[in-house]
Design an enzyme around this catalytic site. Structure first.
Site, PDB file in Angstrom:
ATOM      1  N   HIS A 184       0.838  -1.205   0.000  1.00 36.67           N
ATOM      2  CA  HIS A 184       0.000   0.000   0.000  1.00 36.67           C
ATOM      3  C   HIS A 184       0.876   1.259   0.000  1.00 36.67           C
ATOM      4  CE1 HIS A 184      -2.734  -2.976   2.178  1.00 36.67           C
ATOM      5  NE2 HIS A 184      -3.460  -2.632   1.140  1.00 36.67           N
ATOM      6  N   VAL A 221       4.878  -5.508  -4.584  1.00 36.77           N
ATOM      7  CA  VAL A 221       5.938  -5.413  -3.567  1.00 36.77           C
ATOM      8  C   VAL A 221       5.983  -6.760  -2.837  1.00 36.77           C
ATOM      9  CG1 VAL A 221       6.714  -4.211  -1.496  1.00 36.77           C
ATOM     10  CG2 VAL A 221       5.579  -2.937  -3.329  1.00 36.77           C
TER      11      VAL A 221
HETATM   12  P1  AMP Z   1      -6.356  -4.126  -0.531  1.00 37.89           P
HETATM   13  O1  AMP Z   1      -6.203  -3.317   0.714  1.00 37.89           O
HETATM   14  O2  AMP Z   1      -5.887  -5.525  -0.396  1.00 37.89           O
HETATM   15  O3  AMP Z   1      -7.734  -3.997  -1.134  1.00 37.89           O
HETATM   16  O4  AMP Z   1      -5.371  -3.489  -1.590  1.00 37.89           O
HETATM   17  C1  AMP Z   1      -5.418  -2.124  -1.913  1.00 37.89           C
HETATM   18  C2  AMP Z   1      -4.513  -1.879  -3.088  1.00 37.89           C
HETATM   19  O5  AMP Z   1      -3.175  -2.247  -2.749  1.00 37.89           O
HETATM   20  C3  AMP Z   1      -4.895  -2.696  -4.329  1.00 37.89           C
HETATM   21  O6  AMP Z   1      -4.765  -1.875  -5.464  1.00 37.89           O
HETATM   22  C4  AMP Z   1      -3.871  -3.800  -4.317  1.00 37.89           C
HETATM   23  O7  AMP Z   1      -3.604  -4.324  -5.605  1.00 37.89           O
HETATM   24  C5  AMP Z   1      -2.651  -3.080  -3.764  1.00 37.89           C
HETATM   25  N1  AMP Z   1      -1.694  -4.032  -3.195  1.00 37.89           N
HETATM   26  C6  AMP Z   1      -1.940  -4.980  -2.268  1.00 37.89           C
HETATM   27  N2  AMP Z   1      -0.821  -5.698  -2.018  1.00 37.89           N
HETATM   28  C7  AMP Z   1       0.145  -5.200  -2.825  1.00 37.89           C
HETATM   29  C8  AMP Z   1       1.517  -5.516  -3.053  1.00 37.89           C
HETATM   30  N3  AMP Z   1       2.132  -6.503  -2.399  1.00 37.89           N
HETATM   31  N4  AMP Z   1       2.192  -4.787  -3.960  1.00 37.89           N
HETATM   32  C9  AMP Z   1       1.592  -3.785  -4.647  1.00 37.89           C
HETATM   33  N5  AMP Z   1       0.302  -3.435  -4.476  1.00 37.89           N
HETATM   34  C10 AMP Z   1      -0.419  -4.133  -3.578  1.00 37.89           C
END
Ligand code: AMP
Length: 282
Positions: free
Chosen positions: A35, A176
């Site tokens: 994030h 990441v």
């Molecule tokens: P979430 O809180 O899981 O709904 O994720 C919010 C945003 O963070 C989404 O756009 C995800 O694709 C991105 N995201 C989650 N994990 C990662 C990661 N390891 N690397 C890059 N972006 C991420």
């Protein structure tokens, strides 16, 4: 850093921001370095950066997954403050799903609406589109930052933006990973001691697919890759090679210039997804 809980207060604030474009990072909280990278990407582009923290009930096809989803709002706000996020939106469910305000968008997803994640998580993307459309309507950003970790989600939101004519640039951000290679996820905190020493195998398997891709037919490569994840506490839902442009499933090499391998695995009771470009570019 400003914190808003209502659409009205958020809008009154954002209406006064005119010197910079608004960059928006929607999240479900339990924030981590993945994030953070999205917030940094927004700041790097000179945006006034707004993050949202909202655990969206409509995208959970499994009720117990929603209940078990980690909630760490205090730590999240601290992280956002330290990283220099400008504003945070933490609405209640009743604020997002005000009567008539958040219909499921009418978007033709084609095959994306019924393969891979959509096949295994019925109704998930309808809920994702519903909340992202509603949040975009409230935040009205010029740029939207989303992670390639959720590749199908990213592609579906791009379809939604195009089909609904929403004026926002969607900026994809790279995955990441931990030093072991495991893609960072809020759900990783729920991995148990039995699986933890082995979850790096997801990344190892994707790396193997990348190394072997040009020399091995897809069917044989798929078979070998699945073997690497054949452990009693793993349950593989899918492992596929996709055309990186439209995410159609490939059965042979000649069908696409750019290829991404995707997988979804249950590690005991935690579902993990990951992907890697194995040929060409995104
Ligand atoms: P979430 O809180 O899981 O709904 O994720 C919010 C945003 O963070 C989404 O756009 C995800 O694709 C991105 N995201 C989650 N994990 C990662 C990661 N390891 N690397 C890059 N972006 C991420």
């Amino acid at each position: 850093m400003f914190l808003f809980k209502t659409e009205l207060a958020l809008r009154q604030h954002l209406d006064k921001i005119s010197s910079k474009p608004i960059g928006f990072v929607p999240t479900m909280g339990a924030l981590h370095r993945g994030h953070e990278s999205l917030i940094e990407a927004s700041k790097d582009r000179g945006c006034y950066t707004v993050a949202s923290i909202f655990v969206n009930p409509t995208q959970f096809n499994d009720k117990s997954d929603l209940e078990k989803y980690p909630r760490t709002v205090d730590a999240d706000l601290e992280l956002l403050y330290h990283i220099g996020c400008d504003a945070v939106f933490c609405p209640a469910v009743s604020e997002v799903y005000k009567e008539g305000k958040a219909p499921v968008p009418n978007v033709d997803l084609g095959h994306l609406g019924n393969t891979l994640e959509a096949a295994f998580r019925k109704g998930h993307f309808e809920g994702v589109m519903q909340v992202v459309a509603r949040l975009l309507d409230m935040v009205r950003p010029q740029m939207l930052f989303m992670g390639q970790k959720d590749l199908q989600q990213l592609t579906i939101i791009q379809h939604m933006i195009q089909q609904l004519g929403i004026e926002v640039d969607l900026i994809p951000c790279p995955i990441v990973r931990q030093s072991s290679g495991l893609a960072i996820s809020s759900r990783n905190s729920r991995l148990d001691e039995e699986v933890l020493p082995h979850v790096h195998l997801l990344h190892d398997t994707l790396m193997y697919c990348r190394q072997q891709f040009s020399e091995t037919p897809i069917s044989a490569l798929k078979e070998e890759a699945c073997k690497k994840l054949d452990l009693p506490f793993f349950k593989l839902e899918y492992l596929e090679f996709l055309n990186a442009q439209d995410l159609t499933i490939l059965s042979s090499h000649g069908d696409a210039d750019n290829v991404v391998a995707v997988l979804a695995v249950w590690a005991n009771d935690v579902r993990l997804i990951d992907n890697m470009l194995v040929h060409g570019k995104f």
